[in-house]
Design an enzyme around this catalytic site. Structure first.
Site, PDB file in Angstrom:
ATOM      1  N   ASP A  11       0.867  -1.168   0.000  1.00  0.00           N
ATOM      2  CA  ASP A  11       0.000   0.000   0.000  1.00  0.00           C
ATOM      3  C   ASP A  11       0.912   1.228   0.000  1.00  0.00           C
ATOM      4  O   ASP A  11       2.074   1.153   0.426  1.00  0.00           O
ATOM      5  CB  ASP A  11      -0.885  -0.042   1.250  1.00  0.00           C
ATOM      6  CG  ASP A  11      -1.727   1.199   1.417  1.00  0.00           C
ATOM      7  OD1 ASP A  11      -2.373   1.603   0.434  1.00  0.00           O
ATOM      8  OD2 ASP A  11      -1.717   1.779   2.514  1.00  0.00           O
ATOM      9  N   ASP A  13      -0.246   4.981   0.860  1.00  0.00           N
ATOM     10  CA  ASP A  13      -0.544   5.942   1.926  1.00  0.00           C
ATOM     11  C   ASP A  13      -0.602   5.259   3.287  1.00  0.00           C
ATOM     12  O   ASP A  13      -1.372   4.308   3.490  1.00  0.00           O
ATOM     13  CB  ASP A  13      -1.874   6.635   1.640  1.00  0.00           C
ATOM     14  CG  ASP A  13      -1.821   7.436   0.353  1.00  0.00           C
ATOM     15  OD1 ASP A  13      -1.074   8.412   0.296  1.00  0.00           O
ATOM     16  OD2 ASP A  13      -2.524   7.054  -0.607  1.00  0.00           O
TER      17      ASP A  13
END
Length: 222
Positions: A11, A13
């Site tokens: 991922d 953020d």
């Protein structure tokens, strides 16, 4: 405890890039714009594609209104992209993967318009593949993003480590059949008993690669 796989899916953020303040400012402004409860919006949006969050809070809006709101939120987030920084351990871990020729991808719920400036601002190296909101029809927590990430690396999901900080992403990785490592997730996060590992920071991760391409991941002591 040692885990083995062949590739990494990250991922962006909250896992590689510290963009929390940028994201929350934009979405709190959205909440005020539409008259929604700010706390409800803040707790819902993390790890999900923006368009899905907008549809959730504006269930009666037509597609023109959804598109207009999406463009507005995107503009707010892009405006502050230069304030995004890398999270501890991200640079070192990604450099290690690159030096060992271990494939890795970024799997983000953000659009290209948002993800690329944040990636650049955090000064992260270029991954072998990207999955963004523009590539998928069903966002996290659906498994589609991580299934596509594994496919883009040419690997089976079970041969991929997923690194995530948000509940939606953890569920996406688990349901895709990947080995999921949770990074700094709060107490009460669901299905933590199914996680391969939990760490507070990427600084805790150590990686080695065998001659057959198998990657071993361990948590650094202390």
């Amino acid at each position: 405890m040692a885990l083995t796989a062949k590739g990494f899916l990250f991922d962006l953020d909250g896992t590689l890039a510290d963009s929390l303040h940028v994201v929350e400012r934009a979405w709190l402004a959205f909440a005020r714009r539409i008259g929604a409860d700010e706390d409800e919006v803040k707790h819902f949006i993390h790890g999900k594609p923006a368009v899905e969050s907008i549809r959730h809070f504006l269930p009666d809006a037509d597609e023109n209104e959804i598109a207009a709101q999406l463009a507005w939120v995107t503009e707010q987030e892009i405006r502050e992209s230069d304030q995004v920084t890398d999270l501890p351990g991200a640079q070192v871990l990604l450099a290690r993967l690159t030096s060992l020729d271990i494939p890795w991808a970024i799997v983000t719920s953000g659009s290209v318009a948002i993800a690329r400036p944040r990636h650049s601002a955090a000064n992260l190296p270029e991954p072998d593949a990207w999955v963004t909101a523009d590539n998928i029809t069903r966002g996290k927590p659906d498994p589609q993003p991580y299934l596509l990430g594994a496919e883009k690396l040419g690997l089976a999901p079970r041969d991929c480590f997923v690194f995530e900080d948000a509940t939606a992403g953890l569920l996406s990785g688990l349901d895709a059949g990947c080995q999921v490592i949770a990074v700094h997730v709060p107490a009460g996060t669901p299905r933590t008993d199914e996680l391969a590992m939990r760490v507070d920071s990427l600084t805790e991760i150590e990686v080695e690669k065998a001659a057959d391409g198998t990657v071993t991941l361990t948590r650094r002591p202390g």
